[in-house]
Design a protein around this motif. Structure first.
Motif, PDB file in Angstrom:
ATOM      1  N   PRO A 107       0.833  -1.213   0.000  1.00 17.63           N
ATOM      2  CA  PRO A 107       0.000   0.000   0.000  1.00 17.63           C
ATOM      3  C   PRO A 107       0.871   1.268   0.000  1.00 17.63           C
ATOM      4  CG  PRO A 107      -0.638  -1.500   1.766  1.00 17.63           C
ATOM      5  CD  PRO A 107       0.587  -2.054   1.139  1.00 17.63           C
ATOM      6  N   SER A 108       0.353   2.304  -0.623  1.00 15.56           N
ATOM      7  CA  SER A 108       1.124   3.540  -0.767  1.00 15.56           C
ATOM      8  C   SER A 108       1.475   4.166   0.591  1.00 15.56           C
ATOM      9  CB  SER A 108       0.367   4.547  -1.634  1.00 15.56           C
ATOM     10  OG  SER A 108      -0.820   4.940  -0.993  1.00 15.56           O
ATOM     11  N   GLU A 109       0.620   3.986   1.595  1.00 18.42           N
ATOM     12  CA  GLU A 109       0.926   4.534   2.927  1.00 18.42           C
ATOM     13  C   GLU A 109       2.186   3.884   3.502  1.00 18.42           C
ATOM     14  OE1 GLU A 109      -2.298   2.793   2.706  1.00 18.42           O
ATOM     15  OE2 GLU A 109      -3.107   4.596   1.789  1.00 18.42           O
ATOM     16  N   LYS A 110       2.293   2.560   3.302  1.00 24.77           N
ATOM     17  CA  LYS A 110       3.465   1.842   3.805  1.00 24.77           C
ATOM     18  C   LYS A 110       4.712   2.239   3.027  1.00 24.77           C
ATOM     19  CE  LYS A 110       2.539  -2.353   6.252  1.00 24.77           C
ATOM     20  NZ  LYS A 110       2.707  -3.772   6.325  1.00 24.77           N
ATOM     21  N   ARG A 111       4.554   2.397   1.704  1.00 26.43           N
ATOM     22  CA  ARG A 111       5.701   2.821   0.888  1.00 26.43           C
ATOM     23  C   ARG A 111       6.175   4.195   1.325  1.00 26.43           C
ATOM     24  NH1 ARG A 111       3.009   0.693  -4.098  1.00 26.43           N
ATOM     25  NH2 ARG A 111       2.085   2.752  -4.105  1.00 26.43           N
ATOM     26  N   THR A 112       5.246   5.086   1.589  1.00 28.32           N
ATOM     27  CA  THR A 112       5.596   6.442   2.028  1.00 28.32           C
ATOM     28  C   THR A 112       6.284   6.392   3.384  1.00 28.32           C
ATOM     29  OG1 THR A 112       3.682   7.331   0.844  1.00 28.32           O
ATOM     30  CG2 THR A 112       4.660   8.738   2.525  1.00 28.32           C
ATOM     31  N   ALA A 113       5.766   5.582   4.276  1.00 29.76           N
ATOM     32  CA  ALA A 113       6.368   5.462   5.612  1.00 29.76           C
ATOM     33  C   ALA A 113       7.775   4.882   5.503  1.00 29.76           C
ATOM     34  CB  ALA A 113       5.492   4.599   6.509  1.00 29.76           C
ATOM     35  N   LEU A 114       7.955   3.861   4.667  1.00 29.54           N
ATOM     36  CA  LEU A 114       9.276   3.261   4.471  1.00 29.54           C
ATOM     37  C   LEU A 114      10.243   4.267   3.847  1.00 29.54           C
ATOM     38  CD1 LEU A 114       8.422  -0.361   3.252  1.00 29.54           C
ATOM     39  CD2 LEU A 114       9.562   0.294   5.368  1.00 29.54           C
ATOM     40  N   ALA A 115       9.748   5.039   2.889  1.00 28.71           N
ATOM     41  CA  ALA A 115      10.592   6.043   2.239  1.00 28.71           C
ATOM     42  C   ALA A 115      11.037   7.097   3.249  1.00 28.71           C
ATOM     43  CB  ALA A 115       9.840   6.687   1.080  1.00 28.71           C
ATOM     44  N   LYS A 116      10.129   7.514   4.120  1.00 31.33           N
ATOM     45  CA  LYS A 116      10.471   8.503   5.148  1.00 31.33           C
ATOM     46  C   LYS A 116      11.486   7.921   6.135  1.00 31.33           C
ATOM     47  CE  LYS A 116       6.280  11.296   5.097  1.00 31.33           C
ATOM     48  NZ  LYS A 116       5.100  11.748   5.833  1.00 31.33           N
ATOM     49  N   LEU A 117      11.285   6.664   6.489  1.00 32.53           N
ATOM     50  CA  LEU A 117      12.207   5.996   7.412  1.00 32.53           C
ATOM     51  C   LEU A 117      13.601   5.901   6.795  1.00 32.53           C
ATOM     52  CD1 LEU A 117      12.636   4.466  10.071  1.00 32.53           C
ATOM     53  CD2 LEU A 117      11.937   2.388   8.879  1.00 32.53           C
ATOM     54  N   ARG A 118      13.669   5.500   5.542  1.00 28.27           N
ATOM     55  CA  ARG A 118      14.969   5.399   4.853  1.00 28.27           C
ATOM     56  C   ARG A 118      15.633   6.764   4.716  1.00 28.27           C
ATOM     57  NH1 ARG A 118      12.647   1.266   0.594  1.00 28.27           N
ATOM     58  NH2 ARG A 118      12.951  -0.657   1.776  1.00 28.27           N
ATOM     59  N   ALA A 119      14.831   7.789   4.431  1.00 30.30           N
ATOM     60  CA  ALA A 119      15.378   9.145   4.307  1.00 30.30           C
ATOM     61  C   ALA A 119      15.956   9.606   5.648  1.00 30.30           C
ATOM     62  CB  ALA A 119      14.298  10.111   3.833  1.00 30.30           C
ATOM     63  N   ALA A 120      15.252   9.291   6.731  1.00 31.31           N
ATOM     64  CA  ALA A 120      15.740   9.661   8.066  1.00 31.31           C
ATOM     65  C   ALA A 120      17.026   8.911   8.393  1.00 31.31           C
ATOM     66  CB  ALA A 120      14.671   9.380   9.114  1.00 31.31           C
ATOM     67  N   GLU A 121      17.092   7.634   8.015  1.00 38.06           N
ATOM     68  CA  GLU A 121      18.308   6.838   8.243  1.00 38.06           C
ATOM     69  C   GLU A 121      19.478   7.403   7.451  1.00 38.06           C
ATOM     70  OE1 GLU A 121      17.091   2.909   7.147  1.00 38.06           O
ATOM     71  OE2 GLU A 121      16.278   2.448   9.140  1.00 38.06           O
ATOM     72  N   ARG A 122      19.236   7.764   6.187  1.00 37.59           N
ATOM     73  CA  ARG A 122      20.300   8.349   5.360  1.00 37.59           C
ATOM     74  C   ARG A 122      20.778   9.672   5.947  1.00 37.59           C
ATOM     75  NH1 ARG A 122      17.117   6.424   1.088  1.00 37.59           N
ATOM     76  NH2 ARG A 122      16.153   8.468   0.842  1.00 37.59           N
ATOM     77  N   GLU A 123      19.857  10.465   6.432  1.00 35.95           N
ATOM     78  CA  GLU A 123      20.205  11.746   7.055  1.00 35.95           C
ATOM     79  C   GLU A 123      21.070  11.525   8.297  1.00 35.95           C
ATOM     80  OE1 GLU A 123      17.474  15.190   8.503  1.00 35.95           O
ATOM     81  OE2 GLU A 123      16.637  14.428   6.615  1.00 35.95           O
ATOM     82  N   ALA A 124      20.679  10.562   9.115  1.00 34.14           N
ATOM     83  CA  ALA A 124      21.453  10.252  10.327  1.00 34.14           C
ATOM     84  C   ALA A 124      22.839   9.736   9.964  1.00 34.14           C
ATOM     85  CB  ALA A 124      20.698   9.227  11.181  1.00 34.14           C
ATOM     86  N   GLN A 125      22.912   8.903   8.936  1.00 34.07           N
ATOM     87  CA  GLN A 125      24.209   8.383   8.505  1.00 34.07           C
ATOM     88  C   GLN A 125      25.088   9.498   7.950  1.00 34.07           C
ATOM     89  OE1 GLN A 125      22.951   5.347   5.793  1.00 34.07           O
ATOM     90  NE2 GLN A 125      22.737   3.791   7.408  1.00 34.07           N
ATOM     91  N   ALA A 126      24.498  10.406   7.194  1.00 34.72           N
ATOM     92  CA  ALA A 126      25.260  11.527   6.636  1.00 34.72           C
ATOM     93  C   ALA A 126      25.793  12.418   7.758  1.00 34.72           C
ATOM     94  CB  ALA A 126      24.391  12.332   5.676  1.00 34.72           C
ATOM     95  N   ALA A 127      24.990  12.633   8.785  1.00 32.81           N
ATOM     96  CA  ALA A 127      25.433  13.438   9.924  1.00 32.81           C
ATOM     97  C   ALA A 127      26.574  12.745  10.651  1.00 32.81           C
ATOM     98  CB  ALA A 127      24.261  13.695  10.873  1.00 32.81           C
ATOM     99  N   GLU A 128      26.485  11.437  10.800  1.00 33.88           N
ATOM    100  CA  GLU A 128      27.548  10.670  11.466  1.00 33.88           C
ATOM    101  C   GLU A 128      28.837  10.706  10.647  1.00 33.88           C
ATOM    102  OE1 GLU A 128      29.104   7.970  14.493  1.00 33.88           O
ATOM    103  OE2 GLU A 128      27.626   9.564  14.388  1.00 33.88           O
ATOM    104  N   VAL A 129      28.717  10.572   9.337  1.00 31.24           N
ATOM    105  CA  VAL A 129      29.898  10.643   8.465  1.00 31.24           C
ATOM    106  C   VAL A 129      30.543  12.023   8.585  1.00 31.24           C
ATOM    107  CG1 VAL A 129      30.634  10.701   6.040  1.00 31.24           C
ATOM    108  CG2 VAL A 129      29.179   8.846   6.863  1.00 31.24           C
TER     109      VAL A 129
END
Length: 70
Positions: free
Chosen positions: A4-26
């Motif tokens: 479902p699109s809601e789950k895809r959106t939630a997963l996309a937001k989660l991945r974006a937040a993870e990438r942001e956290a990783q970029a900050a750590e780097v």
């Protein structure tokens, strides 16, 4: 199977937040590496100066034992 699109959106937001956290750590770790490299360079220069200073000093005069104490 369709996600479902809601789950895809939630997963996309989660991945974006993870990438942001990783970029900050780097970025944080890159700054720390730079800081340690600068400290290493400064220590290397200090050691080099100490070596140069010790080479310029005259050699210590050897002491001879007092013959009267034998």
């Amino acid at each position: 199977m369709t996600i479902p699109s809601e789950k895809r959106t939630a997963l996309a937001k989660l991945r974006a937040a993870e990438r942001e956290a990783q970029a900050a750590e780097v970025a944080r770790l890159s700054g720390r590496v730079r800081e340690l490299e600068e400290a290493n360079t400064a220590l290397g220069k200090a050691i080099g100066l100490l070596h140069a200073m010790s080479e310029e000093e005259p050699a210590a005069t050897p002491t001879t034992p007092d013959p009267s104490s034998s």
